[in-house]
Design a protein around this motif. Structure first.
Motif, PDB file in Angstrom:
ATOM      1  N   ALA A 158      26.414 -14.848  28.570  1.00 25.15           N
ATOM      2  CA  ALA A 158      25.414 -14.448  29.563  1.00 25.15           C
ATOM      3  C   ALA A 158      24.104 -15.193  29.347  1.00 25.15           C
ATOM      4  O   ALA A 158      23.446 -15.605  30.309  1.00 25.15           O
ATOM      5  N   LEU A 159      23.704 -15.379  28.091  1.00 24.90           N
ATOM      6  CA  LEU A 159      22.470 -16.109  27.801  1.00 24.90           C
ATOM      7  C   LEU A 159      22.591 -17.559  28.254  1.00 24.90           C
ATOM      8  O   LEU A 159      21.665 -18.100  28.875  1.00 24.90           O
ATOM      9  N   ARG A 160      23.710 -18.186  27.972  1.00 21.48           N
ATOM     10  CA  ARG A 160      23.903 -19.571  28.404  1.00 21.48           C
ATOM     11  C   ARG A 160      23.854 -19.691  29.924  1.00 21.48           C
ATOM     12  O   ARG A 160      23.247 -20.616  30.465  1.00 21.48           O
ATOM     13  N   ALA A 161      24.490 -18.755  30.620  1.00 19.98           N
ATOM     14  CA  ALA A 161      24.479 -18.790  32.081  1.00 19.98           C
ATOM     15  C   ALA A 161      23.069 -18.591  32.615  1.00 19.98           C
ATOM     16  O   ALA A 161      22.652 -19.250  33.572  1.00 19.98           O
ATOM     17  N   HIS A 200      19.905  -2.417  27.426  1.00 19.61           N
ATOM     18  CA  HIS A 200      19.468  -3.354  28.455  1.00 19.61           C
ATOM     19  C   HIS A 200      19.162  -4.681  27.750  1.00 19.61           C
ATOM     20  O   HIS A 200      18.022  -4.955  27.383  1.00 19.61           O
ATOM     21  N   ALA A 201      20.173  -5.475  27.517  1.00 18.55           N
ATOM     22  CA  ALA A 201      20.033  -6.680  26.691  1.00 18.55           C
ATOM     23  C   ALA A 201      19.610  -7.875  27.537  1.00 18.55           C
ATOM     24  O   ALA A 201      20.384  -8.393  28.333  1.00 18.55           O
ATOM     25  N   LEU A 256      24.191 -11.821  18.764  1.00 17.34           N
ATOM     26  CA  LEU A 256      24.866 -11.717  20.048  1.00 17.34           C
ATOM     27  C   LEU A 256      26.381 -11.714  19.884  1.00 17.34           C
ATOM     28  O   LEU A 256      26.928 -12.511  19.102  1.00 17.34           O
ATOM     29  N   ASP A 257      27.032 -10.835  20.632  1.00 13.35           N
ATOM     30  CA  ASP A 257      28.481 -10.985  20.705  1.00 13.35           C
ATOM     31  C   ASP A 257      28.789 -12.125  21.674  1.00 13.35           C
ATOM     32  O   ASP A 257      27.888 -12.693  22.308  1.00 13.35           O
ATOM     33  N   ARG A 281      19.456 -13.733  18.941  1.00 12.36           N
ATOM     34  CA  ARG A 281      18.405 -13.777  19.964  1.00 12.36           C
ATOM     35  C   ARG A 281      17.161 -13.104  19.415  1.00 12.36           C
ATOM     36  O   ARG A 281      17.229 -12.031  18.817  1.00 12.36           O
ATOM     37  N   HIS A 282      16.024 -13.742  19.631  1.00  8.71           N
ATOM     38  CA  HIS A 282      14.754 -13.192  19.171  1.00  8.71           C
ATOM     39  C   HIS A 282      14.209 -12.190  20.176  1.00  8.71           C
ATOM     40  O   HIS A 282      14.307 -12.392  21.392  1.00  8.71           O
TER      41      HIS A 282
END
Length: 267
Positions: free
Chosen positions: A136-139, A238-239, A129-130, A187-188
């Motif tokens: 975005a993942l944390r949010a 589409h991540a 992940l950048d 990220r998996h």
């Protein structure tokens, strides 16, 4: 290639039949599987389900489907149920999770190629992940803490661990952000390729403690000493992680609205 598709999701009942921008989740995953199978060659796509409604929908889409025991709780278990029923055991079984509508078909071919060249019994893709994607993942995890899985890897690309927590914890993050655009978090992506023997061993072993705690079936392999090869792939346009909640559906639809459909045949 097996697509496990259970009806009884706790957080999103009937998940394979849920509409995402006008198309069912299952129909989206079947398109990915078919494109991936075409690149590999000599590969069959089968939906493995526990519900006649999903079976009927798969048949409507022209995809082979089989009913599997409702007592099976893991995607790997459904993949094994299909594989062991084949007249000739397949050397490699691909498990494309039925809740991954944005997996890239090219990942399937890359995964099989990597597993063929490795002594590992299992292979699965990861994306580095950048910093923006990590933010975005944390949010996202503030609303859906058990949506999205991260992976910690060895230098030889074998997995050390998978978790629903964002791993690793990052000391002195501000300094690291100034050193480059990529974070140390992987990220998996919910796609697996197994050797037949590794999948058989998985099914002959009871669920393991951390597998149960995290709700991640791949931890059974690690807890029983089976190496998992992680294959770093480019982030999809589409991540996002898999579809687990109504919030995930909304996020998927927002990504489609922003970036368009992930497959040209749908545009």
């Amino acid at each position: 290639m097996v697509i496990p598709a259970r009806y009884g999701s706790t957080r999103l009942p009937g998940k394979p039949l849920v509409l995402i921008a006008g198309r069912t989740l299952l129909s989206r995953v079947i398109v990915i599987a078919r494109e991936g199978a075409a690149r590999v060659g000599n590969a069959e796509v089968v939906v493995a389900t526990d519900d006649p409604r999903i079976l009927d929908h798969a048949c409507e889409l022209g995809c082979a489907a089989v009913m599997t025991d409702s007592a099976i709780t893991s995607g790997s278990g459904r993949a094994w149920a299909v594989a062991r029923g084949r007249t000739v055991p397949p050397p490699i079984v691909v498990n494309l999770q039925g809740d991954a509508p944005f997996a890239a078909p090219g990942m399937i071919a890359a995964l099989i190629a990597a597993l063929r060249d490795s002594p590992c019994g299992v292979a699965t893709p990861v994306v580095q992940l950048d910093w923006a994607a990590l933010d975005a993942l944390r949010a996202h995890k503030l609303a859906s803490p058990f949506s999205g899985t991260t992976c910690v890897r060895r230098a030889d690309d074998r997995a050390l661990w998978f978790s629903k927590t964002v791993l690793p914890a990052i000391r002195d993050e501000a300094r690291l952000r100034g050193m480059g655009e990529l974070s140390p978090v992987f990220r998996h992506i919910g796609l697996y390729a197994y050797r037949f023997a590794a999948l058989q061993g998985f099914e002959q072993t009871a669920p393991t403690p951390y597998e149960v705690l995290e709700g991640l079936e791949q931890l059974r392999f690690l807890e029983t000493g089976e190496d998992i090869l992680t294959v770093a792939v480019a982030p999809p346009r589409h991540a996002m992680s898999g579809i687990d909640t109504p919030e995930d559906v909304a996020m998927a639809e927002a990504l489609i609205a922003e970036h368009g459909e992930p497959h040209l045949s749908w545009t």
